[in-house]
Design a protein around this motif. Structure first.
Motif, PDB file in Angstrom:
ATOM      1  N   GLU A 220       0.892  -1.294   0.041  1.00 34.76           N
ATOM      2  CA  GLU A 220      -0.141  -0.004  -0.019  1.00 34.76           C
ATOM      3  C   GLU A 220       0.886   1.011   0.004  1.00 34.76           C
ATOM      4  O   GLU A 220       0.597   2.218  -0.611  1.00 34.76           O
ATOM      5  N   THR A 224       0.901   3.914  -2.978  1.00 32.67           N
ATOM      6  CA  THR A 224       0.594   5.522  -2.843  1.00 32.67           C
ATOM      7  C   THR A 224       1.974   6.416  -3.226  1.00 32.67           C
ATOM      8  O   THR A 224       1.430   7.341  -3.867  1.00 32.67           O
ATOM      9  N   ARG A 228       1.494   9.123  -6.467  1.00 31.52           N
ATOM     10  CA  ARG A 228       1.831  10.574  -6.095  1.00 31.52           C
ATOM     11  C   ARG A 228       2.818  10.959  -7.275  1.00 31.52           C
ATOM     12  O   ARG A 228       3.039  11.880  -7.717  1.00 31.52           O
TER      13      ARG A 228
END
Length: 508
Positions: A220, A224, A228
């Motif tokens: 995770e 993430t 980004r």
């Protein structure tokens, strides 16, 4: 006294008959002149017994490998492997047969006893090292009796931190030749100077440490970060990447349309290729119209016969065994093909196939009944066939009585249905059934009533007819009809052949 030798590691040579033993001294009996070793090694192999005892008369040579320091006698029961010096220099004690001992100081080859490698735990617990130059033997500590052997302490292991002031005055500090300012010594200290930490006795808990790793949280966090930063997403952890075959394209393309051929009438039967493409069947009238329009545009009957003969012969050669059967080394296994033809265009297609088979060293027997008048296409094909090594017969009696490798059926034609009542036709059907050879039908018609010869394979031209079960497995061959010819008769056509000219069809 004798107890001072307990815990020492010694090497005892008992001659060629008994060999060499190594172990830690566990007992010395002065009365019976015996010495016992615990956890012994015999010629480098660990003994099965926990302790062995030697008489003084059996010992020819005794080497003291290690003498325990103060406080080490309590650990003499744990035998560890001991490191020998590079040159194998140690103290030898010669034992005579009368029990008298004599201490001799000389280099000893390590070939008589195996060299042992110390464990890491031993290095820390002993914390001592012996260099070949530091091993000294003192004759004053040894008497001429076994009692003197127990009392003598010829040499002691020095500590790593032994200062130069405690050395013998006549003993010089060893230096390596060709080295300046102790460069090699510094390198050795860099590599081997650190203390070795003790290895824990308990095993490492892999399962417990693996349970501490939270894979879901790590993935995770990675996802993430990639979202980004705008990098390519990795997907969920449990998702496996798509695997492609060698003939599949890894690049994304438009969705595949499997129904790329449509006909202007209702389809009674559909087929599909190995790739999943749908091939609809056409009626006999539409198929006849398609061939007529193609002939009008230049695809003449001669061209169609030649293309049909090539495709049919390629399929027949594959059914006969291909390169495994048709090999120059297998001349004695030439396959035999019986060709049954009628006096019509479909019979001319079979004669063209027989000519190509004969050109490939296949033994071809062509059956064609005698007629007063023949079609021009049949006459031309027979003229070419006569130039080959093939055999033409007009009587069924001339056909082989033994089974052949393949029977090619070109007897039927929907426009000449009256031929089925002829005696030669019925006799040909009876011969094919008695021969029990596999049958290949070329361009078979659609019969409302099944005929006497059931085919194992059937070869359709251009587009298949709605063939029944009597046709066997259906194959489709490309006879070179252009795409605009299909469009002219109302068929939306896209070639399903790919890189081949003959493809198998399956019932959809």
């Amino acid at each position: 006294m004798a107890t001072d030798w307990l815990g020492s590691i010694v090497s005892i040579n008992c001659g060629d008959s008994l060999g060499v033993y190594q172990g830690r001294v566990s007992a010395v009996d002065q009365v019976s002149q015996t010495i016992s070793l615990t956890r012994p090694f015999h010629n480098g192999v660990k003994c099965l017994v926990p302790e062995v005892t030697f008489r003084a008369g059996d010992i020819t040579e005794l080497k003291i490998l290690e003498i325990p320091g103060p406080g080490d006698n309590q650990h003499f029961g744990d035998l560890h492997q001991t490191e020998l010096g590079p040159s194998g220099i140690g103290c030898q004690v010669g034992i005579n047969h009368n029990g008298m001992g004599k201490l001799v100081k000389k280099p000893v080859s390590s070939s008589s006893a195996p060299q042992n490698i110390p464990k890491r735990t031993d290095v820390k617990s002993q914390d001592v090292t012996i260099s070949p130059q530091q091993q000294q033997c003192s004759k004053s500590y040894v008497d001429r009796h076994m009692e003197s052997l127990s009392q003598s302490k010829s040499f002691r292991r020095r500590h790593n931190s032994w200062s130069s002031s405690s050395r013998h005055p006549n003993q010089a500090t060893p230096k390596k030749s060709g080295l300046k300012n102790g460069q090699m010594k510094n390198k050795d200290d860099e590599c081997f100077g650190d203390d070795i930490e003790e290895i824990p006795d308990t095993d490492f808990d892999f399962e417990g440490n693996l349970a501490l790793f939270d894979k879901a949280a790590v993935f995770e966090e990675i996802d993430t970060y990639e979202r980004r930063s705008g990098t390519r997403p990795r997907g969920i952890p449990n998702e496996r990447p798509t695997r492609y075959r060698h003939d599949e394209n890894i690049l994304e393309s438009e969705p595949i349309v499997y129904r790329r051929i449509t006909v202007p009438h209702n389809v009674s039967k559909e087929f599909c290729t190995d790739s999943g493409l749908v091939v609809p069947s056409v009626s006999y009238e539409l198929h006849k119209k398609l061939l007529s329009v193609a002939e009008k545009h230049g695809l003449t009957l001669e061209r169609r016969l030649e293309m049909t003969g090539v495709c049919a012969s390629q399929m027949a050669l594959t059914l006969l065994g291909g390169p495994n059967r048709l090999n120059p080394k297998n001349v004695h296994q030439r396959p035999t093909v019986a060709l049954l033809c009628g006096p019509h265009v479909k019979g001319a297609q079979g004669i063209s196939c027989g000519r190509h088979l004969a050109n490939h060293d296949v033994q071809v027997i062509l059956f064609l009944p005698n007629f007063v008048k023949m079609l021009e296409s049949i006459t031309n094909e027979l003229s070419l066939f006569s130039k080959t090594q093939g055999q033409q017969v007009s009587s069924l009696k001339d056909l082989p009585t033994s089974p052949v490798d393949l029977v090619i059926n070109c007897l039927d034609c929907p426009e000449n249905a009256f031929l089925r009542d002829q005696p030669w036709y019925k006799a040909a059907v009876a011969w094919a059934n008695q021969n029990r050879a596999p049958v290949l039908s070329i361009d078979p018609p659609v019969h409302e009533v099944e005929q006497g010869i059931d085919a194992k394979w059937s070869l359709a031209l251009g587009l298949p007819l709605p063939l029944g079960e009597h046709a066997g497995r259906v194959y489709l061959c490309d006879i070179g009809i252009p795409q605009q010819v299909f469009q002219e008769v109302g068929i939306n056509y896209h070639s399903p052949f790919g890189c081949k000219f003959v493809i198998p069809l399956h019932s959809a």
